[in-house]
Design a protein around this motif. Sequence first.
Motif, PDB file in Angstrom:
ATOM      1  N   UNK A 252       0.819  -1.214   0.000  1.00 34.40           N
ATOM      2  CA  UNK A 252       0.000   0.000   0.000  1.00 34.40           C
ATOM      3  C   UNK A 252       0.850   1.260   0.000  1.00 34.40           C
ATOM      4  N   UNK A 253       2.083   1.178   0.519  1.00 34.20           N
ATOM      5  CA  UNK A 253       2.949   2.362   0.525  1.00 34.20           C
ATOM      6  C   UNK A 253       3.858   2.416  -0.693  1.00 34.20           C
TER       7      UNK A 253
ATOM      8  N   UNK B 132      -2.965   4.300  11.831  1.00 36.63           N
ATOM      9  CA  UNK B 132      -4.282   4.887  11.575  1.00 36.63           C
ATOM     10  C   UNK B 132      -4.871   4.257  10.318  1.00 36.63           C
ATOM     11  N   UNK B 133      -4.386   4.673   9.162  1.00 31.19           N
ATOM     12  CA  UNK B 133      -4.853   4.074   7.932  1.00 31.19           C
ATOM     13  C   UNK B 133      -6.360   4.064   7.821  1.00 31.19           C
ATOM     14  N   UNK B 134      -6.888   2.998   7.245  1.00 30.97           N
ATOM     15  CA  UNK B 134      -8.349   2.856   7.138  1.00 30.97           C
ATOM     16  C   UNK B 134      -8.925   2.150   8.337  1.00 30.97           C
ATOM     17  N   UNK B 135      -8.056   1.661   9.260  1.00 33.69           N
ATOM     18  CA  UNK B 135      -8.537   1.062  10.491  1.00 33.69           C
ATOM     19  C   UNK B 135      -8.891  -0.402  10.346  1.00 33.69           C
ATOM     20  N   UNK B 136      -8.876  -1.095  11.474  1.00 35.11           N
ATOM     21  CA  UNK B 136      -9.201  -2.509  11.505  1.00 35.11           C
ATOM     22  C   UNK B 136     -10.708  -2.715  11.473  1.00 35.11           C
ATOM     23  N   UNK B 137     -11.109  -3.829  10.910  1.00 34.20           N
ATOM     24  CA  UNK B 137     -12.544  -4.148  10.844  1.00 34.20           C
ATOM     25  C   UNK B 137     -12.912  -5.327  11.734  1.00 34.20           C
TER      26      UNK B 137
ATOM     27  N   UNK C 108      -2.459  -1.081  12.104  1.00 35.87           N
ATOM     28  CA  UNK C 108      -3.899  -0.941  11.890  1.00 35.87           C
ATOM     29  C   UNK C 108      -4.355  -1.530  10.565  1.00 35.87           C
ATOM     30  N   UNK C 109      -3.406  -1.865   9.686  1.00 29.31           N
ATOM     31  CA  UNK C 109      -3.801  -2.459   8.414  1.00 29.31           C
ATOM     32  C   UNK C 109      -2.631  -3.226   7.815  1.00 29.31           C
ATOM     33  N   UNK C 110      -2.950  -4.061   6.851  1.00 33.49           N
ATOM     34  CA  UNK C 110      -1.943  -4.840   6.145  1.00 33.49           C
ATOM     35  C   UNK C 110      -1.239  -3.969   5.109  1.00 33.49           C
ATOM     36  N   UNK C 111       0.082  -4.008   5.111  1.00 30.21           N
ATOM     37  CA  UNK C 111       0.817  -3.288   4.081  1.00 30.21           C
ATOM     38  C   UNK C 111       0.842  -4.051   2.759  1.00 30.21           C
ATOM     39  N   UNK C 112       0.649  -5.347   2.806  1.00 31.83           N
ATOM     40  CA  UNK C 112       0.448  -6.123   1.580  1.00 31.83           C
ATOM     41  C   UNK C 112      -0.964  -5.857   1.075  1.00 31.83           C
ATOM     42  N   UNK C 113      -1.095  -5.453  -0.185  1.00 31.63           N
ATOM     43  CA  UNK C 113      -2.418  -5.182  -0.755  1.00 31.63           C
ATOM     44  C   UNK C 113      -3.271  -6.439  -0.673  1.00 31.63           C
TER      45      UNK C 113
ATOM     46  N   UNK D  15      10.565  -4.526   4.921  1.00 27.33           N
ATOM     47  CA  UNK D  15       9.645  -5.110   5.890  1.00 27.33           C
ATOM     48  C   UNK D  15       8.218  -5.013   5.404  1.00 27.33           C
ATOM     49  N   UNK D  16       7.323  -5.664   6.145  1.00 29.77           N
ATOM     50  CA  UNK D  16       5.903  -5.598   5.783  1.00 29.77           C
ATOM     51  C   UNK D  16       5.062  -5.862   7.018  1.00 29.77           C
ATOM     52  N   UNK D  17       4.203  -4.922   7.360  1.00 30.51           N
ATOM     53  CA  UNK D  17       3.282  -5.087   8.485  1.00 30.51           C
ATOM     54  C   UNK D  17       2.058  -5.874   8.031  1.00 30.51           C
ATOM     55  N   UNK D  18       1.644  -6.825   8.875  1.00 27.32           N
ATOM     56  CA  UNK D  18       0.446  -7.620   8.611  1.00 27.32           C
ATOM     57  C   UNK D  18      -0.442  -7.610   9.849  1.00 27.32           C
ATOM     58  N   UNK D  19      -1.741  -7.647   9.640  1.00 25.13           N
ATOM     59  CA  UNK D  19      -2.676  -7.866  10.734  1.00 25.13           C
ATOM     60  C   UNK D  19      -2.877  -9.370  10.903  1.00 25.13           C
ATOM     61  N   UNK D  20      -3.479  -9.747  12.016  1.00 23.94           N
ATOM     62  CA  UNK D  20      -3.786 -11.171  12.214  1.00 23.94           C
ATOM     63  C   UNK D  20      -4.753 -11.665  11.153  1.00 23.94           C
ATOM     64  N   UNK D  21      -5.760 -10.861  10.852  1.00 25.88           N
ATOM     65  CA  UNK D  21      -6.745 -11.256   9.849  1.00 25.88           C
ATOM     66  C   UNK D  21      -6.099 -11.434   8.479  1.00 25.88           C
ATOM     67  N   UNK D  22      -5.233 -10.497   8.096  1.00 27.75           N
ATOM     68  CA  UNK D  22      -4.550 -10.597   6.820  1.00 27.75           C
ATOM     69  C   UNK D  22      -3.611 -11.789   6.770  1.00 27.75           C
TER      70      UNK D  22
END
Length: 496
Positions: A169-170, A193-198, A219-224, A268-275
């Motif tokens: 996304x960046x 912040x981003x679009x926030x977790x759902x 707050x969000x996955x950096x991988x699209x 690097x790449x940030x991931x959420x648990x859901x992602x």
Amino acid sequence: MNSTTTIIACLCLPVVMTAQTMKRYTTTKDTVWQQSKTTLSNKARQTPLLAVTGTENGQVFKAWGTCFNELDLDALEMLRPEQQDEVMHQLFDPDGSLHFTRGRLTMNANDYSRAWYSCDTVAGDFQLRYFNIEHDKANVIRLIKKAQKYQPQLTFWVSPWSPPAWMKINNDYPVLSSRYNNQSKEKDYMLFEGIGLTDEDEVKMAGQQQGVFPRQLAAQDYMIQDPRYLQTYADMFCKFIELYAQENITIDMVMYQNEAYSYTPYPGCAWTATGTIRFNRDYLIPTLNNRHPEVKTYIGTFNTNRIDYVEKIVDGLKDNIQGIGLQWEGRDNIATLRQRYPDIHFISSESECGNGSMDWAAGEHTFHLLADYIGHGCDEYFIWNFILADQGQSTWGWKQNALIQVQSATHTHRYTPEFYAVKHFANLVAPGCRMQAYSSREKTGGLPIIIFQRPDKKYVVIAGNQTDEQKEITVQLDKKYLNAILPPRSFNTFAP
């Protein structure tokens, strides 16, 4: 021989026949790998710090390994050819010191690459027409070939530090801006912040918490998260495995991401648990199962002590993975995770890298890590950089330790205390040994002790003294006792 002599000889015979000696290897700050002998006793000189009875059925240890990075290659090639041969023999040859049989690779650049790169720089290349490993052939694969000369049976696993920039996304390799990269500071807000977790549960976990790493979760996955990108990324893993196989390099295990919780200025790449669950469950695992069923999927590398977060991910994937990779703060969770997931393998995916000091304290820390990870049930252990120049500084400004330090000004090298910390384990604990008992330095007042049993039922005892005083220890091995005096600040291994 008269009758009295005969009686004495018969009485002495069982003692002579049952006496057992062990070879002892000791390393201190001033002397390395000093060899002597110790005889096991029928009596304990003090209360044993650790004991085995012969009925244990501990964790089978599988492999020692290390990572292959570009800066390792650069350091190695500062040495003369005969020095290079000596180093690689010590690390990889079955007759060397460390007996490495496993390697870790990155797909695309990592923090010990020279600069940014990826295997596919063409945005929108969903067919992977331009995916290639030409950069690797000129660099890391050359390093692998030097290791294969001494250990042709080397096998590997792979994890990316970052997807190609066009898949994020960046639209860049790092997560956060810094003076070591060109990412715009305006993009930094997207991390928290981003679009926030759902996901409601994840929203509850994401806020700031003291005493954990990271203090706040992304707050969000950096991988699209578009399905086209996720499927193409899964396909990249397969393509990478296939192209490496053409180079006679076997990759038999993958992890989707290195340190998804380090929000880095380097790749690097940030991931959420859901992602994380989505990509592994719906894309990576089924794609690998279809195209490369021989390749195992581990989840990691977990570098967070957020046990709730780790459990959420593993619970979502436990029926489809074979193991978990842990490093850094992830070590805090090993005992709990092993109880919760007894049928999953655990590995130490990366030994901690230190600060470039390459001194005795760094060696002691690695000795502690080796004992602690394996003592809590990890069945593979991976060193990070095995050779670096000077203070091991990366392109992104981080100084790190290595097993072997090269002086760039003189083109000479030395084996660091960390090398000997590893040697005290890897030289005498072969794959197939069982870890039967462990007591940490916290429990023993600075005397970590771990007991392995070889397939021939003989024991190997590894004990450290991380205090400034000489210490006497007793270890019970079935009906025998190892009584030994450990020099201050020392590594010690006792083996048949």
